[in-house]
Design a protein around this motif. Sequence first.
Motif, short mmCIF file in Angstrom:
data_model
loop_
_atom_site.label_atom_id
_atom_site.label_comp_id
_atom_site.label_asym_id
_atom_site.label_seq_id
_atom_site.Cartn_x
_atom_site.Cartn_y
_atom_site.Cartn_z
N HIS A 113 20.64 49.44 -23.43
CA HIS A 113 19.39 49.34 -22.68
C HIS A 113 19.35 49.36 -21.86
CE1 HIS A 113 17.49 46.30 -19.80
NE2 HIS A 113 16.53 46.56 -20.72
N HIS A 114 21.09 49.45 -21.47
CA HIS A 114 21.26 49.90 -20.28
C HIS A 114 20.82 51.28 -19.42
CE1 HIS A 114 22.72 50.31 -15.84
NE2 HIS A 114 24.08 50.84 -16.36
N LYS A 117 17.53 52.21 -19.95
CA LYS A 117 16.50 52.09 -18.34
C LYS A 117 16.93 52.85 -17.53
CE LYS A 117 15.61 48.29 -15.75
NZ LYS A 117 15.84 46.34 -15.54
N SER A 118 18.35 52.48 -16.67
CA SER A 118 18.42 53.96 -15.62
C SER A 118 18.27 55.71 -15.92
CB SER A 118 20.05 53.29 -15.65
OG SER A 118 20.77 53.92 -16.55
N SER A 121 13.87 56.03 -15.83
CA SER A 121 13.49 55.29 -14.95
C SER A 121 13.49 55.73 -13.20
CB SER A 121 14.17 53.66 -14.30
OG SER A 121 15.00 53.78 -14.24
#
Length: 421
Positions: A113-114, A117-118, A121
């Motif tokens: 997830h990290h 997302k990173s 984004s």
Amino acid sequence: MADIAAPFRPPQRAVTRTYRRPYKKSTKGCCQCKARKIKCDEIYPCSNCRKKFVDATCCKYTSTSHLRSRPSDSAQTDSSSTSSVSKSPLPRSLSVTPVGVSSSNLVELRLMHHYTKSVFSRPSRISGAALYHSLWDFEIPQVAFSSELVLNALLGLTSLNLLSLHPDDQALSSSAWSYFNKAVILQRTALDTMERRNAEPMIIAAVLLAHYNWLASCSEDNPHPKKLEVETYNMCKGILNLAQESGPCLEKYSSIPEVVVEVPAESSLDQNFIDLAAEDMGTLLESLEYRNIHQEGKDACHKFADEVMNIYTLIASGCKDNAGLEQKMVTVLHRVPECFVQLLDVGDPIALALLARSIICLDLLDDSSAWWVHGAGSCKVPPKAINGILKTMPIEYRWTMDFPLRVVAKEVKINHDFGRN
């Protein structure tokens, strides 16, 4: 003649009809039952939630004033249930592990997830030809789903990044080393039995491991420049050699593409910064004449200085192609003669000072979301690397670190408004 008796008929009774009150749908059920559109018995926890969820605290109500306690066989249980409803607030986060999910699975879900997302984004990128950065968006996550080697390297690198943001998280500390160790073992095994079908996972894993080495060195208090730059450079050379041995099917990995980053049209240059940088670079190169090194090494230093000044100019002109600029920075050692790397390997002070000026270019960008290059949190690459080079520098050459230290301290910086119309 006798009368025929009439048949007996019971007396008629008045028929009373009962009318049902119209059904009124209750709106006091728990949030889960209302969402599922099923009948709720309006007690805590309700029967439906007791069947569906592992933890009864998942049964949530918008209001608790009307709730009835769940009947129990013992008065003690009943009283404790009533007190739990009245004293503790119902909205609580789920604190138990879902059925069928182990703790290691949760760590992997958190890391994926990290990463997603990173990476996704990040601001839009201009340099569509920057293969190095397209890896992070497409090839790496896609291959990771089918390759245990790439998956472990990805999870190890992501753990290292999250650890820099949460340095007290012991789970991240152990997982970063664990995944990295697994990836190294799998990579060595794959190298012994290299085939064309596993060549791309090996190359992508090598890229991730090179970045792991880059970031891991900056997690130390005073990272040694040899470990930071020279080891990473050698690992990248290994990637190129591996790609060349893999044949034409992986030709896109066999060389570092030359990324063309141009000064924006009708841009304004932060001339004040360029003047300071040019004066600093001139003073540094003058001292090179007093160094007892061969002319080939001096020429390599001048070539490296030209590369750095070119990047300075691009940033000072307001160029927004951060992907292209970052690629030019991290691949600068591949565009200069290899004798410059040899000077770094023996710890030549002028070569180290030039290297410091290349690293601070990362600190001059107005976007540092590419954490696999910039680092993050307490492990940002520029300040860590500059302090590491400073500790390595001989005392008589400490003056060569004044300009990089001023940039890291934000005493010297680029006014990015110059490049905006």
